[in-house]
Scaffold this motif. Structure first.
Motif, PDB file in Angstrom:
ATOM      1  N   GLY A  39      10.022  -4.644   3.577  1.00  0.00           N
ATOM      2  CA  GLY A  39       9.055  -4.669   2.559  1.00  0.00           C
ATOM      3  C   GLY A  39       9.206  -3.572   1.514  1.00  0.00           C
ATOM      4  N   ASP A  40       9.694  -2.326   1.706  1.00  0.00           N
ATOM      5  CA  ASP A  40      10.052  -1.337   0.725  1.00  0.00           C
ATOM      6  C   ASP A  40      11.051  -1.807  -0.243  1.00  0.00           C
ATOM      7  OD1 ASP A  40       8.066   0.295   1.452  1.00  0.00           O
ATOM      8  OD2 ASP A  40       9.069   1.315   3.002  1.00  0.00           O
ATOM      9  N   LYS A  41      12.171  -2.624   0.376  1.00  0.00           N
ATOM     10  CA  LYS A  41      13.267  -3.043  -0.280  1.00  0.00           C
ATOM     11  C   LYS A  41      12.859  -4.164  -1.196  1.00  0.00           C
ATOM     12  CE  LYS A  41      17.633  -3.668  -1.475  1.00  0.00           C
ATOM     13  NZ  LYS A  41      18.214  -2.614  -2.524  1.00  0.00           N
ATOM     14  N   LEU A  42      11.920  -5.031  -0.805  1.00  0.00           N
ATOM     15  CA  LEU A  42      11.399  -5.939  -1.409  1.00  0.00           C
ATOM     16  C   LEU A  42      10.705  -5.503  -2.681  1.00  0.00           C
ATOM     17  CD1 LEU A  42      10.220  -8.906  -1.776  1.00  0.00           C
ATOM     18  CD2 LEU A  42       8.516  -8.435  -0.260  1.00  0.00           C
ATOM     19  N   CYS A  43       9.920  -4.564  -2.303  1.00  0.00           N
ATOM     20  CA  CYS A  43       9.138  -3.824  -3.455  1.00  0.00           C
ATOM     21  C   CYS A  43       9.884  -3.253  -4.747  1.00  0.00           C
ATOM     22  CB  CYS A  43       8.249  -2.665  -3.189  1.00  0.00           C
ATOM     23  SG  CYS A  43       6.666  -3.434  -2.133  1.00  0.00           S
ATOM     24  N   LEU A  44      11.077  -2.511  -4.352  1.00  0.00           N
ATOM     25  CA  LEU A  44      12.025  -2.095  -5.206  1.00  0.00           C
ATOM     26  C   LEU A  44      12.555  -3.109  -6.064  1.00  0.00           C
ATOM     27  CD1 LEU A  44      13.817   1.012  -3.051  1.00  0.00           C
ATOM     28  CD2 LEU A  44      11.982   0.986  -5.220  1.00  0.00           C
ATOM     29  N   ASN A  45      13.057  -4.240  -5.530  1.00  0.00           N
ATOM     30  CA  ASN A  45      13.498  -5.351  -5.950  1.00  0.00           C
ATOM     31  C   ASN A  45      12.599  -5.920  -7.084  1.00  0.00           C
ATOM     32  OD1 ASN A  45      15.806  -5.221  -4.793  1.00  0.00           O
ATOM     33  ND2 ASN A  45      15.549  -6.921  -3.256  1.00  0.00           N
ATOM     34  N   ILE A  46      11.278  -6.041  -6.757  1.00  0.00           N
ATOM     35  CA  ILE A  46      10.165  -6.508  -7.685  1.00  0.00           C
ATOM     36  C   ILE A  46      10.060  -5.498  -8.863  1.00  0.00           C
ATOM     37  CG2 ILE A  46       7.792  -6.920  -7.927  1.00  0.00           C
ATOM     38  CD1 ILE A  46       7.881  -7.862  -5.061  1.00  0.00           C
ATOM     39  N   LYS A  87       4.439  -7.931   8.109  1.00  0.00           N
ATOM     40  CA  LYS A  87       3.391  -7.719   8.994  1.00  0.00           C
ATOM     41  C   LYS A  87       2.745  -6.416   8.772  1.00  0.00           C
ATOM     42  CE  LYS A  87       2.242  -8.499  13.690  1.00  0.00           C
ATOM     43  NZ  LYS A  87       2.300  -8.500  15.078  1.00  0.00           N
ATOM     44  N   ASN A  88       1.280  -6.487   8.494  1.00  0.00           N
ATOM     45  CA  ASN A  88       0.535  -5.547   8.158  1.00  0.00           C
ATOM     46  C   ASN A  88       1.158  -4.627   7.046  1.00  0.00           C
ATOM     47  OD1 ASN A  88      -1.737  -5.970   9.880  1.00  0.00           O
ATOM     48  ND2 ASN A  88      -0.538  -5.292  11.768  1.00  0.00           N
ATOM     49  N   PHE A  89       1.554  -5.116   5.771  1.00  0.00           N
ATOM     50  CA  PHE A  89       2.389  -4.272   5.086  1.00  0.00           C
ATOM     51  C   PHE A  89       1.395  -4.150   3.752  1.00  0.00           C
ATOM     52  CE2 PHE A  89       5.207  -3.980   1.318  1.00  0.00           C
ATOM     53  CZ  PHE A  89       6.116  -3.062   1.882  1.00  0.00           C
ATOM     54  N   PRO A  90       1.432  -2.915   3.158  1.00  0.00           N
ATOM     55  CA  PRO A  90       0.542  -2.717   2.143  1.00  0.00           C
ATOM     56  C   PRO A  90       0.866  -2.997   1.004  1.00  0.00           C
ATOM     57  CG  PRO A  90       1.432  -0.644   3.040  1.00  0.00           C
ATOM     58  CD  PRO A  90       1.869  -1.655   3.857  1.00  0.00           C
ATOM     59  N   THR A  96       1.284  -1.172  -6.677  1.00  0.00           N
ATOM     60  CA  THR A  96       0.576  -0.502  -7.635  1.00  0.00           C
ATOM     61  C   THR A  96       1.078   0.886  -7.982  1.00  0.00           C
ATOM     62  OG1 THR A  96      -1.595  -1.466  -6.815  1.00  0.00           O
ATOM     63  CG2 THR A  96      -2.016   0.395  -8.278  1.00  0.00           C
ATOM     64  N   ASN A  97       1.810   1.640  -6.790  1.00  0.00           N
ATOM     65  CA  ASN A  97       2.262   2.853  -6.937  1.00  0.00           C
ATOM     66  C   ASN A  97       3.538   2.705  -7.931  1.00  0.00           C
ATOM     67  OD1 ASN A  97       0.201   4.326  -5.780  1.00  0.00           O
ATOM     68  ND2 ASN A  97       1.064   3.962  -3.943  1.00  0.00           N
ATOM     69  N   LEU A  98       4.551   1.568  -7.671  1.00  0.00           N
ATOM     70  CA  LEU A  98       5.616   1.725  -8.347  1.00  0.00           C
ATOM     71  C   LEU A  98       5.635   1.269  -9.660  1.00  0.00           C
ATOM     72  CD1 LEU A  98       7.786  -0.144  -5.409  1.00  0.00           C
ATOM     73  CD2 LEU A  98       8.139   1.968  -6.476  1.00  0.00           C
TER      74      LEU A  98
END
Ligand code: ZN
Length: 316
Positions: A39-46, A87-90, A96-98
């Motif tokens: 999930g963290d990698k996904l967020c960085l890509n976004i 799964k259960n990923f905020p 919002t933070n990124l």
């Protein structure tokens, strides 16, 4: 004028757009989702996609709407999304933070339904039901111009209503679900079965069992009995699910999206005929029209952005 980001997370790619508050598209782009790396990698890509879109559009978006598969909690956590390995990923909190702007996370089918309702095939109507005919059967329900998502956002799972009691097994554990008969997956399964039972069928001209798609049976329906039978059975079952939805919600339009809907009139005309014949009380007083979705693969991103522009949801 305010500007909004719309993000649609898919298993392979993340699509993104920037629109103004009238829905005018300023730019679009995509980036590999990289979900398998977490999930963290996904967020960085976004984040990198959003930075690119912002510089291309030369505006600073006020907020972002994010469409994501799976079950989304009220607080924007992805409780479960199997295809995205989440799964259960905020998701809302992380983005919002990124991004440093307010973020709303919406289920992808609901986002697409809302996108079609605000900007697409449903824009002239207050009540619509959106049905996607893809790997599964997803849906979204718009009542009085607002998205109905049910308790904790977990409702509108129209694919998991039974249309054949004791019928074919569904991925959800029940038997005879709408999805088990009307998804592209089901259509491909039934086309293959018809081929195996009819070794001289023209369906084999598609190149073999592993070349069958949701289009194959339609391609040969005019010239081959086995193909015609597959299409007729598919239309009969899909009509059953549509009539159920029409009788419950009596929307002005039912909007079909997803790969199978690309058949257009050759699918919609027989569905409309059956709906007209079977809808409760007849069509005269409150007609329900079946139409094809019009926003293509931007529906989810547009709908997610629109959720930020409008106060979109009706809670269950
Ligand atoms: Zn099911």
């Amino acid at each position: 004028m305010d500007y909004f980001l719309g993000i649609d997370i898919g298993g392979t790619f993340v699509k993104g757009i920037v629109i103004d508050n009238n829905g005018k598209l300023l730019c679009e782009g995509s980036v590999p989702s990289g979900c398998a790396e977490g999930g963290d990698k996904l967020c960085l890509n976004i984040l990198s996609l959003c930075n690119r879109l912002e510089s291309e559009a030369r505006v600073k978006p006020a907020a972002a709407g994010v469409a994501c598969a799976g079950m989304i909690s009220d607080s924007g956590d992805v409780l479960f999304a199997g295809n995205l390995f989440l799964k259960n990923f905020p998701l809302k909190e992380k983005l919002t933070n990124l991004l440093q702007i307010p973020v709303t996370v919406v289920n992808d089918a609901n986002a697409a339904a809302y996108g079609e309702a605000v900007f697409g095939a449903g824009k002239n109507f207050s009540d619509s039901v959106f049905i996607t005919l893809g790997t599964g059967v997803g849906g979204g329900i718009i009542i009085g111009g607002k998205l109905f998502t049910g308790g904790k956002g977990a409702g509108a799972e129209i694919g998991h209503t039974v249309i054949v009691h004791g019928g074919k097994k569904c991925t959800c554990g029940r038997k005879g679900c709408f999805e088990a008969y009307s998804s592209a997956t089901a259509l491909i399964r039934d086309t293959r079965t018809a081929m195996q039972n009819n070794l001289s069928s023209r369906l084999w001209l598609c190149g073999g069992l592993d070349k069958v798609t949701g289009k194959t049976a339609f391609d040969f329906a005019e010239t081959d009995e086995a193909a015609k039978d597959v299409v007729n059975a598919y239309v009969y079952n899909l009509a059953c699910g549509i009539i159920n939805l029409a009788n419950v919600f009596r929307p002005q339009v039912i909007i079909l999206g997803g790969g199978v809907a690309e058949q257009g009139e050759s699918l919609i005309a027989p569905l409309q005929k059956r709906l007209d014949a079977k809808i409760f009380g007849g069509q005269e007083y409150a007609p329900v029209k079946i139409v094809k979705a019009s926003l293509g693969n931007l529906a989810g991103a547009l709908g997610a952005a629109a959720c930020r522009i409008n106060d979109s949801s009706v809670k269950g």
